[in-house]
Design an enzyme around this catalytic site. Sequence first.
Site, mmCIF file in Angstrom:
data_model
loop_
_atom_site.group_PDB
_atom_site.id
_atom_site.type_symbol
_atom_site.label_atom_id
_atom_site.label_comp_id
_atom_site.label_asym_id
_atom_site.label_seq_id
_atom_site.Cartn_x
_atom_site.Cartn_y
_atom_site.Cartn_z
ATOM 1 N N GLU A 45 0.751 -1.267 0.137
ATOM 2 C CA GLU A 45 -0.094 0.044 0.169
ATOM 3 C C GLU A 45 0.638 1.172 0.144
ATOM 4 O O GLU A 45 0.289 2.174 -0.514
ATOM 5 C CB GLU A 45 -1.279 -0.001 1.271
ATOM 6 C CG GLU A 45 -2.175 -1.067 1.261
ATOM 7 C CD GLU A 45 -2.924 -0.639 -0.269
ATOM 8 O OE1 GLU A 45 -3.077 0.490 -0.527
ATOM 9 O OE2 GLU A 45 -3.370 -1.507 -0.560
ATOM 10 N N TYR A 125 -6.916 6.899 3.643
ATOM 11 C CA TYR A 125 -7.215 5.695 2.913
ATOM 12 C C TYR A 125 -6.171 4.439 3.150
ATOM 13 O O TYR A 125 -6.864 3.287 3.254
ATOM 14 C CB TYR A 125 -6.818 6.211 1.321
ATOM 15 C CG TYR A 125 -6.495 4.858 0.388
ATOM 16 C CD1 TYR A 125 -7.574 4.350 0.159
ATOM 17 C CD2 TYR A 125 -5.377 4.627 0.126
ATOM 18 C CE1 TYR A 125 -7.220 3.137 -0.629
ATOM 19 C CE2 TYR A 125 -4.868 3.619 -0.628
ATOM 20 C CZ TYR A 125 -6.067 2.758 -0.961
ATOM 21 O OH TYR A 125 -5.737 1.513 -1.760
ATOM 22 N N ASP A 143 -9.662 5.161 -2.751
ATOM 23 C CA ASP A 143 -8.578 5.763 -3.367
ATOM 24 C C ASP A 143 -9.151 6.415 -4.698
ATOM 25 O O ASP A 143 -10.354 6.507 -4.928
ATOM 26 C CB ASP A 143 -7.314 4.955 -3.541
ATOM 27 C CG ASP A 143 -8.000 3.728 -4.858
ATOM 28 O OD1 ASP A 143 -9.234 3.818 -5.097
ATOM 29 O OD2 ASP A 143 -7.216 3.075 -5.309
#
Length: 363
Positions: A45, A125, A143
Amino acid sequence: MPWPLSPELLAPLAPWFEQAHRDLPWRAADLQLPHPDPYAVLVSELMLQQTQVTTVIPYFNRWLERFPDAATLAAADEDTVHKAWEGLGYYRRARFLQAAAASVAAEGWPGDLAGLAGLPGLGPYTAAAVGAIAFQWPTPALDGNAFRVLARLLLIEGDPKHQAAKLRDWLSPALKAHGPSRLTQALMELGATVCTPAPTCGDCPLGGRCAARLAGRTADIPPVAKRAKPKASTLWLVAFEAQGQFLLQAPVAKGLLAGLWRWPTFDALDHEAAPTPGSITTWPGWTQVYTHRREAVTPLHIGLAAPFTPAEGLRWVPRSELQGLPLGRRDQRLRDLLDAPGQSLLEAPDPAGLVRACAAPSA
């Protein structure tokens, strides 16, 4: 007009994802269970922030080989971490990732979304994505891809980010119904591969339910954000060499290029070219593009008879150590050119003036 219920509207996504998903190295085989390696989810991520999947895959694989767990990453020295990140850009992500790993190694994984959001570099996020994908928490992760999909699906006028809180509340029941990890990744996958800025609506499992498609408005939903024009500059990028050593700017702790070594740079407007004797070599220049600026770069190599005492922050580095230093893309390029044939310059900035700009003040 109220939005349709998310569990029913998004129901086709899960079976579509089972058939259409890309095989990515950070994805778990069983999306009904917590991820077997939450650290791998964290790495992926952070790397995927502002970077394409195809670029991230080889970096992710090498990173996991070099730093297989949070404790290993936490114990690594900063130069080693930045070297492993070299070329991926946005280097503060590497520093955030190491700091987050240090927290996890020392205290374990947080037990809720607020705890994840408190880790360095994890905004709303990323924390929600790690919560859903790693731990199966029903934490909606929005996102750019997800915002685009939902804006079209629900025909949201204007910037969908302005309705982020409402969209998270709307999405949460669907995560619970269809599985947080599966649905989160399905939404991301749809936005990345089908519901792109120029969508292929015929391939979309939600096409028959998409309000923007039914209204013929996929081209203007969501609206394209206007970007500021990048600031332009013209630079001399200089490799001073003296007795097998090169002059470089040592890493600084903060800023866009924190943690990276850099070649000295000079604004061409402040150092006009003139007929110049001496050992000066150049190569074809290039334009280096960043988010907010564009640099017209002219690379130079200037040979000196002996090193001078550098100003604060500058250091002489042996040629043998150059390959081991973490450099940004622009500075890597000059490093690589040093081993390629160049051409002599008849006109260049005055080397003496550049040296004075890099030398320590006289006592």
